[in-house]
Design a protein around this motif. Structure first.
Motif, PDB file in Angstrom:
ATOM      1  N   MET A   1       0.823  -1.213   0.000  1.00  0.00           N
ATOM      2  CA  MET A   1       0.000   0.000   0.000  1.00  0.00           C
ATOM      3  C   MET A   1       0.853   1.258   0.000  1.00  0.00           C
ATOM      4  N   TYR A   2       1.989   1.206   0.685  1.00  0.00           N
ATOM      5  CA  TYR A   2       2.896   2.355   0.671  1.00  0.00           C
ATOM      6  C   TYR A   2       3.457   2.587  -0.739  1.00  0.00           C
ATOM      7  N   PHE A   3       3.796   1.514  -1.421  1.00  0.00           N
ATOM      8  CA  PHE A   3       4.266   1.648  -2.806  1.00  0.00           C
ATOM      9  C   PHE A   3       3.158   2.196  -3.707  1.00  0.00           C
ATOM     10  N   TYR A   4       1.944   1.724  -3.487  1.00  0.00           N
ATOM     11  CA  TYR A   4       0.811   2.214  -4.278  1.00  0.00           C
ATOM     12  C   TYR A   4       0.554   3.687  -3.985  1.00  0.00           C
ATOM     13  N   LEU A   5       0.703   4.067  -2.720  1.00  0.00           N
ATOM     14  CA  LEU A   5       0.550   5.476  -2.342  1.00  0.00           C
ATOM     15  C   LEU A   5       1.587   6.344  -3.046  1.00  0.00           C
ATOM     16  N   MET A   6       2.830   5.870  -3.096  1.00  0.00           N
ATOM     17  CA  MET A   6       3.885   6.624  -3.763  1.00  0.00           C
ATOM     18  C   MET A   6       3.615   6.748  -5.261  1.00  0.00           C
ATOM     19  N   SER A   7       3.068   5.697  -5.870  1.00  0.00           N
ATOM     20  CA  SER A   7       2.764   5.763  -7.300  1.00  0.00           C
ATOM     21  C   SER A   7       1.662   6.777  -7.575  1.00  0.00           C
ATOM     22  N   MET A   8       0.649   6.851  -6.699  1.00  0.00           N
ATOM     23  CA  MET A   8      -0.423   7.838  -6.857  1.00  0.00           C
ATOM     24  C   MET A   8       0.117   9.258  -6.709  1.00  0.00           C
ATOM     25  N   LEU A   9       0.999   9.446  -5.748  1.00  0.00           N
ATOM     26  CA  LEU A   9       1.598  10.771  -5.552  1.00  0.00           C
ATOM     27  C   LEU A   9       2.448  11.172  -6.755  1.00  0.00           C
ATOM     28  N   THR A  10       3.199  10.204  -7.292  1.00  0.00           N
ATOM     29  CA  THR A  10       4.058  10.493  -8.440  1.00  0.00           C
ATOM     30  C   THR A  10       3.242  10.857  -9.669  1.00  0.00           C
ATOM     31  N   GLN A  11       2.106  10.182  -9.867  1.00  0.00           N
ATOM     32  CA  GLN A  11       1.282  10.422 -11.047  1.00  0.00           C
ATOM     33  C   GLN A  11       0.752  11.850 -11.098  1.00  0.00           C
ATOM     34  N   ILE A  12       0.444  12.437  -9.965  1.00  0.00           N
ATOM     35  CA  ILE A  12      -0.037  13.827  -9.981  1.00  0.00           C
ATOM     36  C   ILE A  12       1.102  14.820  -9.775  1.00  0.00           C
ATOM     37  N   PHE A  13       2.234  14.334  -9.236  1.00  0.00           N
ATOM     38  CA  PHE A  13       3.356  15.239  -9.013  1.00  0.00           C
ATOM     39  C   PHE A  13       4.043  15.616 -10.328  1.00  0.00           C
ATOM     40  N   LEU A  14       4.211  14.644 -11.225  1.00  0.00           N
ATOM     41  CA  LEU A  14       4.947  14.888 -12.466  1.00  0.00           C
ATOM     42  C   LEU A  14       4.339  16.015 -13.309  1.00  0.00           C
ATOM     43  N   PRO A  15       3.051  15.969 -13.680  1.00  0.00           N
ATOM     44  CA  PRO A  15       2.513  17.079 -14.476  1.00  0.00           C
ATOM     45  C   PRO A  15       2.500  18.398 -13.714  1.00  0.00           C
ATOM     46  N   CYS A  16       2.275  18.334 -12.397  1.00  0.00           N
ATOM     47  CA  CYS A  16       2.277  19.573 -11.605  1.00  0.00           C
ATOM     48  C   CYS A  16       3.673  20.196 -11.547  1.00  0.00           C
ATOM     49  N   TYR A  17       4.688  19.357 -11.394  1.00  0.00           N
ATOM     50  CA  TYR A  17       6.062  19.873 -11.304  1.00  0.00           C
ATOM     51  C   TYR A  17       6.505  20.496 -12.623  1.00  0.00           C
ATOM     52  N   PHE A  18       6.328  19.767 -13.720  1.00  0.00           N
ATOM     53  CA  PHE A  18       6.800  20.279 -15.005  1.00  0.00           C
ATOM     54  C   PHE A  18       5.902  21.406 -15.525  1.00  0.00           C
ATOM     55  N   GLY A  19       4.608  21.372 -15.200  1.00  0.00           N
ATOM     56  CA  GLY A  19       3.750  22.501 -15.544  1.00  0.00           C
ATOM     57  C   GLY A  19       4.137  23.746 -14.781  1.00  0.00           C
ATOM     58  N   ASN A  20       4.482  23.578 -13.509  1.00  0.00           N
ATOM     59  CA  ASN A  20       4.968  24.696 -12.701  1.00  0.00           C
ATOM     60  C   ASN A  20       6.282  25.230 -13.257  1.00  0.00           C
ATOM     61  N   ASP A  21       7.119  24.336 -13.765  1.00  0.00           N
ATOM     62  CA  ASP A  21       8.396  24.726 -14.363  1.00  0.00           C
ATOM     63  C   ASP A  21       8.181  25.596 -15.607  1.00  0.00           C
ATOM     64  N   VAL A  22       7.195  25.238 -16.430  1.00  0.00           N
ATOM     65  CA  VAL A  22       6.870  26.034 -17.618  1.00  0.00           C
ATOM     66  C   VAL A  22       6.416  27.437 -17.211  1.00  0.00           C
ATOM     67  N   THR A  23       5.572  27.527 -16.193  1.00  0.00           N
ATOM     68  CA  THR A  23       5.080  28.830 -15.732  1.00  0.00           C
ATOM     69  C   THR A  23       6.219  29.701 -15.216  1.00  0.00           C
ATOM     70  N   LEU A  24       7.089  29.134 -14.399  1.00  0.00           N
ATOM     71  CA  LEU A  24       8.187  29.910 -13.827  1.00  0.00           C
ATOM     72  C   LEU A  24       9.159  30.390 -14.908  1.00  0.00           C
ATOM     73  N   LYS A  25       9.458  29.516 -15.866  1.00  0.00           N
ATOM     74  CA  LYS A  25      10.413  29.886 -16.910  1.00  0.00           C
ATOM     75  C   LYS A  25       9.826  30.905 -17.880  1.00  0.00           C
ATOM     76  N   SER A  26       8.511  30.857 -18.103  1.00  0.00           N
ATOM     77  CA  SER A  26       7.887  31.874 -18.955  1.00  0.00           C
ATOM     78  C   SER A  26       7.891  33.238 -18.272  1.00  0.00           C
ATOM     79  N   GLN A  27       7.886  33.246 -16.939  1.00  0.00           N
ATOM     80  CA  GLN A  27       7.957  34.505 -16.202  1.00  0.00           C
ATOM     81  C   GLN A  27       9.323  35.164 -16.326  1.00  0.00           C
ATOM     82  N   LYS A  28      10.348  34.371 -16.600  1.00  0.00           N
ATOM     83  CA  LYS A  28      11.707  34.908 -16.675  1.00  0.00           C
ATOM     84  C   LYS A  28      11.996  35.640 -17.985  1.00  0.00           C
TER      85      LYS A  28
END
Length: 218
Positions: free
Chosen positions: A126-153
């Motif tokens: 269950m801990y591994f499954y929890l980490m996979s769920m967190l990773t699935q939503i973390f990846l688009p949020c992280y790289f989408g946030n990266d696009v926003t920050l870099k466009s601000q520069k």
């Protein structure tokens, strides 16, 4: 016995195929957003080094104008690429965020109801499954946030160039470009969630709030 083999085949082949497809889709989204971020890095580097020359000969002005137009076209391509990526993955990411939020809540609730030492194998899975769920939503949020920050520069990158040596008309063109890039590229999932780390933490907060309500009624 036949039912056993059918279920066994599904677990060994069907679930594995499903996992591989899921991982490839998540990685593909991250790759597309990462590509937009790298292109913004390159554009920011080029804008900070606009070929401005104090002598201002016609050849130099023509060269500056051509390079500036190329940068504008490059920004338009990056913007269109980001919007097309958003269009293609928006609702899939929205569904993933919603499903992962509920799943995270269910996993936490289940973990709180069992003993770690009495159910070691179940707890670890269950801990591994929890980490996979967190990773699935973390990846688009992280790289989408990266696009926003870099466009601000981009606006700051243009301001750090030698714009004060340009003619009045060229400075006006640069100002118009700075006004346009002052609004960062923000990507949305289903017109509800932004692709950024703020919404990632908000999803976790909502999952915990749902867990708290369910646990209180238990």
């Amino acid at each position: 016995m036949n039912n056993y083999y059918i279920i066994f085949a599904y677990q060994m082949i069907g679930m594995m195929g499903h996992c591989l497809l899921n991982v490839s889709a998540d990685v593909n989204i991250a790759l597309l957003l990462s590509t937009a971020g790298k292109q913004l890095d390159l554009l920011s580097y080029e804008l900070a080094r606009l070929p401005v020359n104090p002598t201002g000969t016609n050849i130099e002005k023509s060269y500056y104008k051509r390079k500036f137009e190329e940068h504008i076209q490059q920004y338009n391509r990056i913007y269109d690429f980001a919007r097309e990526t958003e269009k293609q993955v928006s609702w899939s990411v929205f569904s993933q965020i919603c499903a992962s939020g509920v799943t995270i809540c269910a996993i936490i609730f289940r973990l709180s109801a069992i003993s770690l030492f009495d159910n070691v194998s179940s707890t670890i899975s269950m801990y591994f499954y929890l980490m996979s769920m967190l990773t699935q939503i973390f990846l688009p949020c992280y790289f989408g946030n990266d696009v926003t920050l870099k466009s601000q520069k981009l606006t700051n990158a243009m301001y750090t160039s030698d714009w004060y040596q340009l003619a009045l008309r060229e400075r006006k063109d640069l100002k118009m470009m700075m006004i346009r890039t002052s609004e960062p590229i923000r990507l949305k999932a289903g017109n509800f969630f932004n692709f950024n780390l703020t919404d990632f933490t908000s999803t976790l907060n909502r999952s915990y709030s749902l867990y708290a309500v369910i646990n209180r009624r238990k």
